[in-house]
Design a protein around this motif. Structure first.
Motif, PDB file in Angstrom:
ATOM      1  N   THR A   1       2.542   1.713  -3.507  1.00 36.01           N
ATOM      2  CA  THR A   1       1.636   2.170  -4.562  1.00 36.01           C
ATOM      3  C   THR A   1       1.168   3.593  -4.331  1.00 36.01           C
ATOM      4  N   GLN A   2       1.102   4.031  -3.067  1.00 34.46           N
ATOM      5  CA  GLN A   2       0.637   5.384  -2.789  1.00 34.46           C
ATOM      6  C   GLN A   2       1.751   6.423  -2.907  1.00 34.46           C
ATOM      7  N   THR A   3       2.986   6.029  -2.630  1.00 39.73           N
ATOM      8  CA  THR A   3       4.087   6.998  -2.694  1.00 39.73           C
ATOM      9  C   THR A   3       4.724   7.096  -4.074  1.00 39.73           C
TER      10      THR A   3
ATOM     11  N   THR B   1      -1.501   6.837 -13.067  1.00 36.15           N
ATOM     12  CA  THR B   1      -1.698   6.019 -11.865  1.00 36.15           C
ATOM     13  C   THR B   1      -2.989   5.223 -11.953  1.00 36.15           C
TER      14      THR B   1
ATOM     15  N   VAL C   1       0.835  -1.203   0.000  1.00 39.44           N
ATOM     16  CA  VAL C   1       0.000   0.000   0.000  1.00 39.44           C
ATOM     17  C   VAL C   1       0.869   1.252   0.000  1.00 39.44           C
TER      18      VAL C   1
ATOM     19  N   GLY D   1      -5.718   7.333  -1.849  1.00 37.15           N
ATOM     20  CA  GLY D   1      -4.372   7.713  -2.258  1.00 37.15           C
ATOM     21  C   GLY D   1      -4.321   8.958  -3.115  1.00 37.15           C
ATOM     22  N   THR D   2      -5.445   9.336  -3.732  1.00 37.66           N
ATOM     23  CA  THR D   2      -5.477  10.534  -4.565  1.00 37.66           C
ATOM     24  C   THR D   2      -5.345  11.803  -3.737  1.00 37.66           C
TER      25      THR D   2
ATOM     26  N   THR E   1      -7.605   3.666  -4.162  1.00 36.34           N
ATOM     27  CA  THR E   1      -7.193   4.702  -5.107  1.00 36.34           C
ATOM     28  C   THR E   1      -7.728   6.065  -4.700  1.00 36.34           C
TER      29      THR E   1
END
Length: 260
Positions: free
Chosen positions: A29-31, A67, A26, A116-117, A113
């Motif tokens: 994928t977020q950074t 992304t 997680v 994370g946005t 997603t």
């Protein structure tokens, strides 16, 4: 609550717990999008700066869409992992809706997603990007972005079930990194050779990127482009509808049939 909605909610919870138990994935994928924004915006920004246009204003919507297109890779890997390890076969023996497993995975990915946005947009604002359009248009842009992510994840889930191998899914998924490079996500397509420009502008990523730039007020749709880019909102909705209409039923059917 209908059976498929109840089962889908249960699968959504299972996918979210799965991600909670794998925090490293997680975080990565977020950074990664934030890292790419800082790298492209500052390392390449001066070299790629265009007269009269702030490169980071062009870049932030492009990275958001790139992304979102990564849903193909994540959907593919998770579906292949479940199939390869026999989890999908165990789910198939349960009295549950056949659409629950693919939908649960796709919706869980959508939740992650969306979360994370938020930090990505905050970093974008910190480096100088601004929403220059109206608030309703910005909300529409984010809704379109999540719809595109859902469509890409549906495609990835079907491909992951089709490959049935974590290694193959990982290798095939890494190839999707090329898709944003063959679009207008990072650079305009105006100066590309004719055939390459046509290929880039018919890439779904180009239509969604142009739509986000237009809705955020960062840049209008270019003139003389292919139809999906010249009419970016209609083109984006059309691409999303096609991807969902094709790959979601295929994913459900593949899950229901198993190896047959």
């Amino acid at each position: 609550m209908s059976a498929w909605a109840y089962d889908g909610t249960a699968m959504l919870g299972r996918q979210l717990r799965r991600l909670r138990n794998n925090p490293g994935l997680v975080v990565l994928t977020q950074t990664m999008p934030v890292t790419m924004l800082l790298f492209f915006g500052y390392v390449f920004g001066s070299a790629l700066a265009m007269p009269g246009r702030e490169y980071r204003s062009l870049l932030v919507p492009g990275l958001l869409v790139a992304t979102a297109a990564g849903g193909i890779m994540t959907g593919m890997f998770q579906a292949a992992q479940d199939t390869h390890r026999g989890v999908t076969d165990r789910f198939r023996t349960l009295p549950m809706s056949r659409a629950a497993v693919p939908l649960g995975q796709a919706v869980a990915d959508l939740v992650v997603t969306a979360a994370g946005t938020v930090p990505f947009l905050l970093v974008g604002l910190a480096v100088g990007w601004r929403i220059e359009g109206s608030v309703p248009d910005a909300v529409d842009a984010l809704a379109l972005l999540l719809l595109f992510r859902f469509a890409c994840t549906c495609a990835g889930i079907f491909l992951g079930m089709l490959t049935r191998s974590e290694e193959a899914a990982g290798q095939l998924g890494s190839a999707t990194f090329m898709l944003p490079l063959l679009s207008n996500a990072y650079i305009p397509t105006d100066n590309l050779p004719g055939w390459l420009r046509t290929l880039a502008e018919w890439n779904p990523i180009s239509a969604v990127t142009t739509a986000l730039r237009d809705l955020f007020g960062n840049a209008p749709a270019p003139k003389g482009a292919a139809w999906p880019v010249a009419h970016p909102i209609a083109g984006s909705l059309a691409w999303c509808a096609v991807l969902i209409a094709v790959f979601l039923p295929l994913a459900v059917r593949r899950y229901a049939r198993g190896e047959r």
